[in-house]
Each structure stands twice: as structure tokens, then as C-alpha cells.
Design an enzyme around this catalytic site. Sequence first.
Site, PDB file in Angstrom:
ATOM      1  N   ARG A 100       0.835  -1.209   0.000  1.00 20.11           N
ATOM      2  CA  ARG A 100       0.000   0.000   0.000  1.00 20.11           C
ATOM      3  C   ARG A 100       0.866   1.254   0.000  1.00 20.11           C
ATOM      4  O   ARG A 100       0.560   2.241  -0.685  1.00 20.11           O
ATOM      5  CB  ARG A 100      -0.913  -0.027   1.224  1.00 20.11           C
TER       6      ARG A 100
ATOM      7  N   ASP B  55       2.889   6.160  -2.640  1.00 16.82           N
ATOM      8  CA  ASP B  55       4.036   6.951  -3.068  1.00 16.82           C
ATOM      9  C   ASP B  55       3.941   7.280  -4.554  1.00 16.82           C
ATOM     10  O   ASP B  55       4.079   8.439  -4.955  1.00 16.82           O
ATOM     11  CB  ASP B  55       5.330   6.177  -2.789  1.00 16.82           C
TER      12      ASP B  55
ATOM     13  N   VAL C  94       1.446  10.024  -6.034  1.00 15.94           N
ATOM     14  CA  VAL C  94       1.642  11.432  -5.669  1.00 15.94           C
ATOM     15  C   VAL C  94       3.054  11.848  -6.066  1.00 15.94           C
ATOM     16  O   VAL C  94       4.027  11.352  -5.512  1.00 15.94           O
ATOM     17  CB  VAL C  94       1.427  11.658  -4.156  1.00 15.94           C
TER      18      VAL C  94
ATOM     19  N   GLY D 107       4.752  10.868  -8.408  1.00 13.90           N
ATOM     20  CA  GLY D 107       5.525   9.765  -8.957  1.00 13.90           C
ATOM     21  C   GLY D 107       6.255   8.978  -7.881  1.00 13.90           C
ATOM     22  O   GLY D 107       6.218   9.319  -6.696  1.00 13.90           O
TER      23      GLY D 107
ATOM     24  N   SER E 197       8.646  10.236  -1.750  1.00 12.52           N
ATOM     25  CA  SER E 197       8.174  11.416  -1.020  1.00 12.52           C
ATOM     26  C   SER E 197       7.261  11.050   0.140  1.00 12.52           C
ATOM     27  O   SER E 197       7.157  11.809   1.113  1.00 12.52           O
ATOM     28  CB  SER E 197       7.460  12.379  -1.976  1.00 12.52           C
TER      29      SER E 197
ATOM     30  N   ASN F 157      -2.864   8.867   4.365  1.00  6.43           N
ATOM     31  CA  ASN F 157      -1.575   8.270   4.708  1.00  6.43           C
ATOM     32  C   ASN F 157      -1.361   8.070   6.204  1.00  6.43           C
ATOM     33  O   ASN F 157      -0.329   7.519   6.607  1.00  6.43           O
ATOM     34  CB  ASN F 157      -0.434   9.138   4.163  1.00  6.43           C
TER      35      ASN F 157
ATOM     36  N   HIS G 100      -5.760  -5.906  -3.009  1.00  2.00           N
ATOM     37  CA  HIS G 100      -6.605  -5.973  -1.829  1.00  2.00           C
ATOM     38  C   HIS G 100      -6.903  -7.412  -1.422  1.00  2.00           C
ATOM     39  O   HIS G 100      -7.661  -7.631  -0.469  1.00  2.00           O
ATOM     40  CB  HIS G 100      -7.915  -5.216  -2.072  1.00  2.00           C
TER      41      HIS G 100
ATOM     42  N   ASP H 112     -10.240  -9.052   1.919  1.00  5.57           N
ATOM     43  CA  ASP H 112     -10.605 -10.215   1.124  1.00  5.57           C
ATOM     44  C   ASP H 112     -11.090 -11.288   2.091  1.00  5.57           C
ATOM     45  O   ASP H 112     -10.282 -11.970   2.720  1.00  5.57           O
ATOM     46  CB  ASP H 112      -9.385 -10.692   0.329  1.00  5.57           C
TER      47      ASP H 112
ATOM     48  N   ASP I 121      -4.011 -14.179  -3.739  1.00  2.33           N
ATOM     49  CA  ASP I 121      -4.684 -15.078  -4.666  1.00  2.33           C
ATOM     50  C   ASP I 121      -5.798 -14.321  -5.385  1.00  2.33           C
ATOM     51  O   ASP I 121      -5.893 -13.106  -5.277  1.00  2.33           O
ATOM     52  CB  ASP I 121      -5.229 -16.312  -3.930  1.00  2.33           C
TER      53      ASP I 121
END
Length: 336
Positions: A68, A73, A76, A78, A82, A97, A193, A245, A253
Site C-alpha cells: 500500500r 508513493d 503522488v 511519482g 516522497s 496516509n 486488496h 478479502d 490469490d
Amino acid sequence: MMINRHLLPLVVGITLYLLVFPATVQLGLGQTTVGFYRYSCPNAEAIVSDVVRFFYQNDRTIAPGLLRMHFHDCFVRGCDGSVLIDGSSSEKTAVPNLTLRGFEVIDDAKKELESICPGVVSCSDILALAARDSVYLTGGPRWNVPTGRRDGFVSSASDVNLPSFTDSVDEQKRKFADVGLNARDLVALLGGHTIGTAQCQTFSYRLYNFSPDGGPDPTINPDYLETLRNLCPLGGDGTKRVMLDDGSEFDFDRSYYYNLKKGKGLLESDQKLWTEDRTTSNRVSSYTGLLSDLLGGLLGGGFEDDFIDGMVKMGNIGVNTGDSGEIRRVCWQFND
């Protein structure tokens, strides 16, 4: 504190798996290249893998956290590291964040790399490699990550405009298109996810007073609705975490897609991939059908290859290479 471990077995392992990778993965995009540190820091990827594995063995939830973080990263400014910067108004302080985790993994890997190859390996590359290793440790594919990113000079909370759990499919498509990703990338990357959890506050509004008649979101499976209401009662703890999930929190999976078809998508934005848009629902179907089973098992292709392609494309959004950016000495602050 530095983690002292013997790296030779990992170097051998890294060497072996670099020899085998899906044909769909490009060896380099832009100025990033697979094996960028081959000569400047030969053990770089092995060290990152070793650190990620060490933390994962103590806490399996670190894997979705790192995946995640890489996503947040890259969307935002690239993939420039950051999101790692500390500060009163840095990206870390933006609301989406605040629940990111795994920063200590990146910091530890950086410490080890600086002790062996000072000033060589960027924090943004460490994060990209750590995301790959996290997927592999949870049973997913492993792929060659093009490296050679350099770290950015700006980190501002005001720049954060990430896809949201309430977004329509059209809005999700737009945000992905803004960074050069298409609808296939959207559906494949949201397959991440399949591991991890979400707080009750990100979906509980769907359970009680969502529809115009005051009822729940009608797209939620009735049995799943009862389960979620028990886990997240009205007025309960909004920070409690629930599997993204259902039944497969720690396994990378395709069950995430099967759950969407059953009305068991936890986040509204996830479930809409199945209920709101024909293009995305067709893609969900392609990842859960017999053809996908055959392609994935015998010929390659399907979800895993699309996910790999999407990760490589995402990992090259707005990268700094060559003389752009810097190689931070520590990942949480810019160089002096």
C-alpha cells in the site's frame, strides 16, 4: 539497530529467480533498468529481501502495508520516496496516509545498504523492491523490478489526491489515467486488496444508512452484511480492522475477484468494479473464469501477469533518474 544476518543464501536465491520471469515484463522502462545495482551494489536486492522477510516473519501484516505504501508513493508526484518524508506538512500527514505502516522496514533496509554501499541505493527503489518482496512472501508472483529511481525533493500533504474508497469507477479510471494507467491496470492493481485489512470507518457507512430508504448498500451480500454488522456495530470502534478479502487476508490469490461477484467487496470502490461498469466487470470475470485458470496455470497470463505489468508500469510513474533527484542518506529526511 542494524540487523546482522548472513546474506549469501539470499544472494544465491536472488540470482536464481532473476533468471526466471514472465515474458510480459519489460526489462526497462524509461531510464530504470532491471539489475541497475548489479555492479554498484550487487547485494542490494538480497538485502532488501532479507529485511522484509525478517519483519514479515514477526508480523505478516507488514506485507500489505508495504504494498500500500508503494501505491501511495507512486500516485503522488511519482515514485520518488516522497511518502517516506517526516514533517508537519509532508505527505505522511495527509489523511489517507495516516494509517500507512512499514516505514521501519524501509529505514532498516536503508541502514544496511548505507553500511555496505553508501550513497548508492535510493529510498524509492527500496520501497519498490520491498513491495515486490511482500507480494511474493504472501504467495504471489515475483518479478524483476526495474531500478535506478532517485529520490525527490518535495513532500507536501496538499499534493495527495489518491483514489478513494467512495470513488465511482469513472473517477477511479480518471485518477489512474492521470498517471498513465488504464482500466486493466486499475482492476489488476486493486487485486492487491487480496491481502490486508481496512478500518470499519472506511466502509461501515454502507451497512446502516446508505440507500435512499435508509437501508444498507443493496450490493452487499446479505450474509456478508450480517457478518460486517457484527464486526462493526453502529457507533462502535471505527479503527477496528476487517479483512479486505474475506477468508484470505494473508494469501495473495484471486479470491478477491470471486468475492466481488458474490457481493462481498468490503470497500464501496471495490464492489463497484463488479456492479457499476461493464469494462471492469468483464475484467473481473476474466480473472475468475475457466480460461483464466488454464492460462494462469499452463500458459501464463491472466491476473498475475496483469498485476505484474501494472506494478511495473506504476513503479515507473514520474520517476527521477540520471541527474534528477538525490540519493537520500536516510529515507525520512532530505539531504542537507
